[in-house]
Design an enzyme around this catalytic site. Structure first.
Site, PDB file in Angstrom:
ATOM      1  N   GLY A 353       0.824  -1.207   0.000  1.00 46.80           N
ATOM      2  CA  GLY A 353       0.000   0.000   0.000  1.00 46.80           C
ATOM      3  C   GLY A 353       0.858   1.256   0.000  1.00 46.80           C
ATOM      4  N   ALA A 354       1.924   1.221   0.794  1.00 44.47           N
ATOM      5  CA  ALA A 354       2.817   2.376   0.902  1.00 44.47           C
ATOM      6  C   ALA A 354       4.108   1.952   1.589  1.00 44.47           C
ATOM      7  CB  ALA A 354       2.145   3.479   1.721  1.00 44.47           C
ATOM      8  N   GLU A 356       7.575   3.580   3.816  1.00 43.53           N
ATOM      9  CA  GLU A 356       7.996   4.747   4.598  1.00 43.53           C
ATOM     10  C   GLU A 356       9.419   5.219   4.346  1.00 43.53           C
ATOM     11  OE1 GLU A 356       7.520   1.599   5.782  1.00 43.53           O
ATOM     12  OE2 GLU A 356       8.844   1.161   7.470  1.00 43.53           O
ATOM     13  N   ASN A 357       9.989   5.037   3.147  1.00 45.54           N
ATOM     14  CA  ASN A 357      11.362   5.510   2.884  1.00 45.54           C
ATOM     15  C   ASN A 357      11.585   6.871   3.546  1.00 45.54           C
ATOM     16  OD1 ASN A 357      11.600   3.358   0.877  1.00 45.54           O
ATOM     17  ND2 ASN A 357      10.224   4.646  -0.329  1.00 45.54           N
ATOM     18  N   GLU A 390       2.606   5.980   7.546  1.00 47.67           N
ATOM     19  CA  GLU A 390       3.965   6.093   6.995  1.00 47.67           C
ATOM     20  C   GLU A 390       4.750   7.229   7.663  1.00 47.67           C
ATOM     21  OE1 GLU A 390       4.706   3.553   5.520  1.00 47.67           O
ATOM     22  OE2 GLU A 390       2.714   2.872   4.927  1.00 47.67           O
ATOM     23  N   HIS A 393       6.212   6.191  10.935  1.00 51.06           N
ATOM     24  CA  HIS A 393       7.466   5.442  10.790  1.00 51.06           C
ATOM     25  C   HIS A 393       8.687   6.361  10.708  1.00 51.06           C
ATOM     26  CE1 HIS A 393       6.164   1.332  10.412  1.00 51.06           C
ATOM     27  NE2 HIS A 393       5.475   1.498   9.297  1.00 51.06           N
ATOM     28  N   GLU A 412       5.435  -2.034  12.859  1.00 54.12           N
ATOM     29  CA  GLU A 412       4.170  -2.002  12.118  1.00 54.12           C
ATOM     30  C   GLU A 412       2.961  -1.885  13.046  1.00 54.12           C
ATOM     31  OE1 GLU A 412       4.201  -1.252   9.275  1.00 54.12           O
ATOM     32  OE2 GLU A 412       6.077  -1.940   8.411  1.00 54.12           O
TER      33      GLU A 412
HETATM   34  N1  BES Z   1       6.661  -0.857   5.875  1.00 49.66           N
HETATM   35  C1  BES Z   1       5.428  -1.110   5.224  1.00 49.66           C
HETATM   36  C2  BES Z   1       5.599  -1.420   3.757  1.00 49.66           C
HETATM   37  C3  BES Z   1       5.970  -2.850   3.464  1.00 49.66           C
HETATM   38  C4  BES Z   1       5.020  -3.834   3.562  1.00 49.66           C
HETATM   39  C5  BES Z   1       7.237  -3.165   3.044  1.00 49.66           C
HETATM   40  C6  BES Z   1       5.372  -5.144   3.267  1.00 49.66           C
HETATM   41  C7  BES Z   1       7.588  -4.466   2.764  1.00 49.66           C
HETATM   42  C8  BES Z   1       6.650  -5.469   2.869  1.00 49.66           C
HETATM   43  C9  BES Z   1       4.504   0.089   5.338  1.00 49.66           C
HETATM   44  O1  BES Z   1       4.755   0.934   6.398  1.00 49.66           O
HETATM   45  C10 BES Z   1       3.119  -0.442   5.527  1.00 49.66           C
HETATM   46  O2  BES Z   1       2.854  -0.992   6.561  1.00 49.66           O
HETATM   47  N2  BES Z   1       2.287  -0.320   4.514  1.00 49.66           N
HETATM   48  C11 BES Z   1       0.939  -0.844   4.563  1.00 49.66           C
HETATM   49  C12 BES Z   1      -0.064   0.269   4.661  1.00 49.66           C
HETATM   50  C13 BES Z   1      -0.379   0.622   6.066  1.00 49.66           C
HETATM   51  C14 BES Z   1      -1.338   1.794   6.138  1.00 49.66           C
HETATM   52  C15 BES Z   1      -0.975  -0.506   6.870  1.00 49.66           C
HETATM   53  C16 BES Z   1       0.715  -1.626   3.282  1.00 49.66           C
HETATM   54  O3  BES Z   1       1.532  -1.534   2.391  1.00 49.66           O
HETATM   55  O4  BES Z   1      -0.301  -2.300   3.223  1.00 49.66           O
HETATM   56 ZN    ZN Z   2       4.173   0.266   8.216  1.00 46.58          ZN
END
Ligand code: BES
Ligand code: ZN
Length: 722
Positions: A353-354, A356-357, A390, A393, A412
Site C-alpha cells: 500500500g505504501a 515509509e522511505n 507512513e 514510521h 508495524e
Molecule cells: N513498511 C510497510 C511497507 C511494506 C510492507 C514493506 C510489506 C515491505 C513489505 C509500510 O509501512 C506499511 O505498513 N504499509 C501498509 C499500509 C499501512 C497503512 C498498513 C501496506 O503496504 O499495506
Molecule cells: Zn508500516
C-alpha cells in the site's frame, strides 16, 4: 503464518560460532558507532582465519566490519531498463580479517571492479577472489592480507536491470500525453537494497548516504534528501543530493520520472541536531551536504505530493493530512521531524500500500490520491490512515530502528495504532476507533487458530521476513499496544514513548527497550505483562460471574475450534458498573481469582444494573458473562447506555463464543435483536454481517430453521430499510 522450515539450519550456525552456545541465537552485538571501534567480541576475532565457506548459510552478516558512509552513484537507463552504479563505502574494520562480506543480489560485479583502500596508507588493495553466494545473496571479498583495523574505503562498480518485480530498483510504467513511459523506482524493505547496490543490508548497520544520480535532463530525480546541486551535461544531468543522517539501507529511496507536485510547509520545522554522543562523521566526510546537515535551523519542512503529470490536484488532501500529521507527531514524540523535506509520491506499479522511505514515502495511487468529485468517503479515510502510518514510521522505525526483523511487529503494530490516533485527532467525526475494532477482529480471528504464531518471531533467513508482514504483526500488534496504552494511561504512555525515542534516536532498539522505558515511566510491570502477549500465540477469554458481591474471573485460551489451549496471560482488566464515570482497572494474572470491587454492592442494588469488562474494547481478549450479567448487558445495549465500541464488543464476543460452541445460538439471536435501534454504522454493519453469516450456516446445517431465521432477519432489518 506457519513456522519456517529454515529455522533450524540457520540457528545451528550461531550456536556453533558463538563462544557460549547456550547464550542465544543472536549475532554478537555490533561494535559501537564511534571511530575507532571498541575491541571486537571473541566471536569476531576469528575472521582472519576463516575461509569463504564460513560465511555461507548464515542468518546475518558477520560483525567484524561495518559501513559508516555510502557514496552511491546510480545511472539508470530508462529506455533499456538497465542501470550502472558505483558505491564507495567508508568501512570500519573492527577485527582482523582477510574478508569483507556484503549483501548483493541480481547485480553484475566483476572482480576487477572491487578494491579496498585502508585510510592513510596510500595503498589500494585488490581482492584475490570475489565469490557471489547466490543463495545467501552475499559477495564474499577475499584479500591476500589481513586488513588493517580502523577506517578504509570499499569501492565496487556494478550493473543491474530495472526489473519488473516491484522490488529492488524497478521500472514502473505510466502514460504521458498518450505515450507509455518508464520510471525508475526503488522498494527496498525488507531486504532488497542489495538488488540495487552492494551493501550491509540489515537494519542495524546504519550509515549515512550521499546519493548522486545521472538522469535524462527532462526528468525529475528524487531521493531521501533534498538536491544540493544539478550539473547539466548534454542530454543528461548529474543530480547531487544532500547527505542523509544515519539510516538503514531498507529506507533508502531513489525515483526518476516525470511528475507534477503540490507543496506546503510545516511552519514550525527545525532540523533536529544529532545527539552529541554520536559521531559527527558525516560532516567531515561530506563537502556538499555536510555543511547543511544537521545544525542549521530553517523556516519550515517542505512537504510535497508528487503525482502523474496533470493529476497534482488529487494530491491536495494527502498534503493537508501530511502537514498536520508532521506537526502532531513532532509534539507526540517530542522530537522534530528529522529531515529537511518530506516528499510523498504515487507510483503506478506498487507491491504494497505504501512504504515509509526516509523523506521519500512511496504509495500505491489509491492510497495517496483523492478526487473530491469521484472518490468515495472510504478512500478519504484510507488516504488519511495510510499517510499517518507512513509518517509515524519516520520517527518509529526510521529515526529509531528495529535492531532486527524480530521486532518488525513493533514497527508495524505501533504505526498502525498511532495512525488511528492521528486520524481520530483530525477527523473525530469518522469515529475511527470503532473501525479499528474491525482491524482487531481480523487479528482475533487468525489468532484463535491453533496454527497462529506469537507476535515476536525468530527470523533466521531473509526469506522468512516477508512472512511476518501479516495480520498478527499489524493488527494484533496494534491491538496489544492499544491495550497497554489504555491500561497505563495516555499521558504516561506518551511521555515514556518520547523518552524512548530520545534515548534511541539515530540508533537501533529492541522490543524490550520500549518496555523498559514504559516500565520506568509508569512503575507498572510492563515487561512481564507484555511478554505474555507477544511471546505466546493466542489470547484469553475471561469468564465473569457475580457471586456474593464478588466478581469471579477465570481465563482460558480462546480457540475457534472450541477446544481449550494452555495459554495464560497477564490480563489488564478494565471495567465499569452502571456508568462510565467510574472505571476500575487491575491485572488478572492467575487462572482464577475473586475480586472485591468497591462500589459493586451499591451498583448491584440498581434496577438497571450492568457491568462491562474490557471498557471500550481496548483489550485484546474476549469476555464471557454468566447468564444474569449477559442479560443485563443486553438490556444496556437495547437502551443505548453502552458506548458504540462496547456495543460492538458485546456482539463480537458473543458471536465468536457461539461459533466456538461455547454459547447457544438463541442467546446470540436474542442479543442481535437488541440492536434494533442501532445508529452507529460500524456496529450496525457488524450486526447485519453477523446475522447473514448465521443465515448462511443455517442454510447448510439446519435448513428446516431457515423460514424462522428469514422472519427474524426481516423483523430486525425492516425498520432500518424504512
Ligand atoms: N513498511 C510497510 C511497507 C511494506 C510492507 C514493506 C510489506 C515491505 C513489505 C509500510 O509501512 C506499511 O505498513 N504499509 C501498509 C499500509 C499501512 C497503512 C498498513 C501496506 O503496504 O499495506
Ligand atoms: Zn508500516
Amino acid at each position: 503464518i506457519s513456522p519456517s522450515p529454515k529455522k533450524r539450519k540457520a540457528k545451528r550456525f550461531w550456536l556453533n560460532s558463538s563462544p557460549n552456545p547456550s547464550a542465544s541465537s543472536e549475532r554478537p552485538t555490533l561494535p559501537n558507532l564511534s571511530f575507532p571501534h571498541t575491541p571486537p567480541t571473541p566471536a569476531v576475532t576469528m575472521a582472519a582465519e576463516q575461509s569463504a565457506e564460513h560465511f555461507r548459510g548464515q542468518a546475518r552478516l558477520p560483525g567484524f566490519a561495518a559501513p559508516r558512509r555510502y557514496d552511491l552513484r546510480l545511472t539508470p537507463d530508462l529506455a533499456a531498463c538497465t542501470f550502472a552504479g558505483s558505491v564507495s563505502v567508508s568501512v570500519d574494520v573492527a577485527a582482523p580479517t582477510r574478508f569483507l562480506v556484503v549483501n548483493a543480489a541480481d547485480l553484475d560485479v566483476s572482480p576487477g571492479d572491487v578494491h579496498f583502500a585502508p585510510k592513510g596508507s596510500g595503498q589500494v588493495l585488490l581482492p584475490v577472489e570475489v565469490t557471489s553466494a547466490l543463495e545467501d545473496e552475499i559477495l564474499i571479498i577475499r584479500f591476500n592480507e589481513v586488513l588493517p583495523l580502523g577506517e578504509g574505503t570499499l569501492v565496487i562498480a556494478f550493473q543491474g536491470t530495472l526489473n519488473d518485480k516491484m522490488k529492488g530498483f524497478y521500472r514502473s510504467v505510466y502514460e504521458l500525453n498518450g505515450e507509455k513511459k518508464n520510471m525508475a523506482v526503488t522498494q527496498f524493505e525488507p531486504a532488497d537494497a542489495r538488488r540495487c547496490f552492494p551493501c550491509w543490508d540489515e537494519p542495524s548497520f546504519k550509515a549515512v548516504f550521499k546519493i548522486t544520480l545521472e538522469v535524462p535532463c527532462e526528468t525529475v530525480a528524487l531521493s531521501n534528501m533534498p538536491v544540493v546541486e544539478e550539473k547539466v551535461n548534454g542530454p543528461t544531468k548529474t543530480v547531487y543530493f544532500q547527505e542523509s543522517p544515519i539510516m538503514s539501507t531498507y529506507l533508502v529511496a531513489v525515483i526518476v520520472g516525470m511528475f507534477d507536485y503540490v507543496e506546503a510547509f510545516t511552519a514550525d520545522g527545525t532540523v533536529a541536531p544529532l545527539p552529541h554522543y554520536l559521531p559527527q562523521v558525516s560532516l567531515s566526510l561530506s563537502p556538499l551536504g555536510g555543511s547543511c546537515w544537521p545544525h542549521f535551523p530553517f523556516a519550515g519542512t517542505s512537504v510535497r505530493v508528487y503525482t502523474q503529470v496533470g493529476k497534482s490536484a488529487q494530491g491536495k488532501f494527502a498534503l493537508e493530512v501530511a502537514v498536520k500529521t508532521l506537526i502532531l507527531f513532532k509534539e507526540y514524540f517530542a522530537v522534530p521531524y528529522p529531515l529537511p523535506k518530506m516528499d510523498m509520491i504515487a507510483i503506478p506499479d506498487f507491491a504494497s500500500g505504501a512504504m515509509e522511505n526516509y523523506g521519500l514515502v512511496t504509495y500505491r495511487e489509491t492510497a495517496l490520491l483523492f478526487d473530491e468529485r469521484h472518490s468515495a468517503a472510504a478512500n478519504k479515510q484510507r488516504v488519511a490512515v495510510v499517510v499517518a502510518h507512513e509518517l509515524a514510521h519516520q520517527w518509529f522505525g526510521n529515526l529509531v530502528t528495529m535492531e532486527w526483523w524480530t521486532h518488525l511487529w513493533l514497527n508495524e503494530g505501533f504505526a498502525t495504532w498511532v495512525s488511528y490516533l492521528a486520524a481520530d485527532r483530525f477527523f473525530p467525526e469518522w469515529n475511527v476507533w470503532i473501525q479499528f475494532l474491525e482491524e482487531s477482529t481480523t487479528g482475533f480471528r487468525l489468532d484463535a487458530l491453533a496454527g497462529s504464531h506469537p507476535i515476536e518471531v525468530d527470523v533466521n533467513h531473509v526469506d522468512e521476513i516477508d512472512e511476518i508482514f501479516d495480520a498478527i504483526s499489524y493488527r494484533k500488534g496494534a491491538a496489544v499496544i492499544r491495550m497497554l496504552q489504555s491500561y497505563l494511561g495516555a499521558e504516561i504512555f506518551q511521555k515514556s514513548l518520547a523518552a524512548y525515542i530520545k534515548r534511541f534516536a539515530y540508533s537501533n532498539a529492541k522490543t524490550e527497550d520500549l518496555w523498559a522505558a514504559l516500565e520506568e515511566g509508569s512503575g507498572e510491570p510492563v515487561k512481564t505483562l507484555m511478554h505474555s502477549w507477544t511471546k505466546q500465540q493466542g489470547y484469553p477469554v475471561v469468564s465473569v460471574k457475580l457471586k456474593d458481591g464478588k466478581l469471579e474471573l477465570e481465563q482460558t485460551q480462546f480457540l475457534s475450534s472450541g477446544s481449550e489451549g494452555v495459554g495464560q496471560w497477564v490480563v489488564p482488566i478494565t471495567l465499569c458498573c452502571c456508568s462510565y464515570s467510574v472505571q476500575q482497572k487491575f491485572l488478572f494474572r492467575g487462572k482464577q481469582d475473586d475480586f472485591n470491587l468497591s462500589g459493586l454492592v451499591e451498583c448491584q442494588k440498581k434496577d438497571d444494573f450492568w457491568i462491562k469488562l474490557n471498557v471500550d474494547q481496548t483489550g485484546f481478549y474476549r469476555v464471557s458473562y454468566d447468564e444474569e450479567l449477559a442479560s443485563r448487558l443486553r438490556h444496556a445495549v437495547e437502551t443505548n447506555i453502552l458506548s458504540a465500541a462496547d456495543r460492538y464488543g458485546v456482539l463480537d464476543d458473543t458471536y465468536a463464543l457461539c461459533m466456538a460452541g461455547k454459547q447457544k445460538l438463541v442467546t446470540l439471536l436474542h442479543l442481535i435483536a437488541a440492536y434494533k435501534n442501532e445508529t452507529e454504522y460500524t456496529v450496525l454493519a457488524h450486526a447485519i454481517n453477523t446475522s447473514l453469516s448465521i443465515y448462511e450456516m443455517m442454510a447448510v446445517a439446519a435448513p428446516e430453521e431457515l423460514v424462522n431465521m428469514k422472519k427474524f432477519l426481516i423483523d430486525f432489518l425492516e425498520p432500518f430499510a424504512q
